[in-house]
Scaffold this motif. Structure first.
Motif, PDB file in Angstrom:
ATOM      1  N   PHE A   9       0.863  -1.183   0.000  1.00  9.25           N
ATOM      2  CA  PHE A   9       0.000   0.000   0.000  1.00  9.25           C
ATOM      3  C   PHE A   9       0.894   1.225   0.000  1.00  9.25           C
ATOM      4  N   ILE A  10       0.969   1.896  -1.138  1.00 12.14           N
ATOM      5  CA  ILE A  10       1.837   3.057  -1.298  1.00 12.14           C
ATOM      6  C   ILE A  10       1.015   4.308  -0.979  1.00 12.14           C
ATOM      7  N   PRO A  11       1.331   4.995   0.135  1.00 12.67           N
ATOM      8  CA  PRO A  11       0.558   6.193   0.480  1.00 12.67           C
ATOM      9  C   PRO A  11       0.856   7.320  -0.504  1.00 12.67           C
ATOM     10  N   THR A  12      -0.190   8.045  -0.863  1.00 11.88           N
ATOM     11  CA  THR A  12      -0.024   9.166  -1.784  1.00 11.88           C
ATOM     12  C   THR A  12      -0.448  10.454  -1.089  1.00 11.88           C
ATOM     13  N   SER A  20       4.220  12.497   1.948  1.00 16.80           N
ATOM     14  CA  SER A  20       3.460  11.253   1.955  1.00 16.80           C
ATOM     15  C   SER A  20       2.941  11.014   3.364  1.00 16.80           C
ATOM     16  N   THR A  23       0.813   5.594   7.093  1.00 17.84           N
ATOM     17  CA  THR A  23      -0.280   4.630   7.099  1.00 17.84           C
ATOM     18  C   THR A  23      -0.443   4.140   8.519  1.00 17.84           C
ATOM     19  N   ASN A  64       4.486  -1.371   4.802  1.00 18.58           N
ATOM     20  CA  ASN A  64       3.189  -1.258   4.124  1.00 18.58           C
ATOM     21  C   ASN A  64       2.862  -2.455   3.239  1.00 18.58           C
ATOM     22  N   SER A  87      -8.598   4.432  -0.936  1.00 18.63           N
ATOM     23  CA  SER A  87      -8.088   4.830   0.367  1.00 18.63           C
ATOM     24  C   SER A  87      -8.451   3.787   1.414  1.00 18.63           C
ATOM     25  N   ARG A  92      -5.216   8.146   1.498  1.00 20.00           N
ATOM     26  CA  ARG A  92      -5.166   7.795   0.076  1.00 20.00           C
ATOM     27  C   ARG A  92      -3.930   6.950  -0.190  1.00 20.00           C
ATOM     28  N   CYS A  93      -4.120   5.850  -0.912  1.00 23.88           N
ATOM     29  CA  CYS A  93      -2.993   4.981  -1.210  1.00 23.88           C
ATOM     30  C   CYS A  93      -3.233   4.241  -2.519  1.00 23.88           C
TER      31      CYS A  93
END
Length: 152
Positions: A9-12, A20, A23, A64, A87, A92-93
């Protein structure tokens, strides 16, 4: 028979936030967000097909990554729900499927390898020498034991 998805899960960052976000969610919250995504995009029929076999077996807030188990015949619906997920708990990810496996053992090996790669990137970013002992060392040991201890 099951399929095992290894997902990062790459947080944006949001539009008004340059950094960033962290999470701060757990496996139950990922499950709830994935369930909602599947229901929203595939309806009750999609959730009915996936719901009985879907479980989030592991989540690491440090790297993550997440290991998700789903029935073999339904893994495409679960993957589609992940792809359309925007999200988790308001963060948001971008869910990125790293590996798809037919056995838990291969998912575990891929997760351990990916953890090591992520920690190596963190160390390179911090410009730490190769022999330097840091808090990531104990994390790698504990996460490896936790991942290896997972049972089907």
């Amino acid at each position: 028979m099951n399929r095992w998805l290894l997902v990062e899960f790459i947080p944006t960052p949001s539009f008004n936030n340059e950094q960033s976000p962290q999470t701060n969610f757990d496996a139950k919250q990922i499950y709830a967000a994935l369930k909602q995504s599947i229901i929203s995009h595939f309806g009750d029929v999609g959730w009915g097909a996936v719901g009985l076999s879907l479980t989030v077996k592991y989540y690491s807030p440090v790297t993550n990554i997440c290991i998700i188990r789903v029935g073999r015949d339904q893994h495409k619906i679960a993957w589609g729900g992940l792809t359309l997920l925007e999200s988790v708990q308001g963060v948001r990810c971008i869910p990125y499927v790293i590996h798809l496996s037919g056995t838990i053992k291969h998912a575990q090996l891929a997760a351990i390898t990916h953890n090591r790669q992520v920690i190596a990137r963190y160390r390179a970013k911090a410009k730490a020498p190769a022999a330097y002992r840091d808090s990531y060392e104990s994390y790698l040991e504990s996460s490896t034991q936790e991942i290896e201890a997972m049972q089907d």
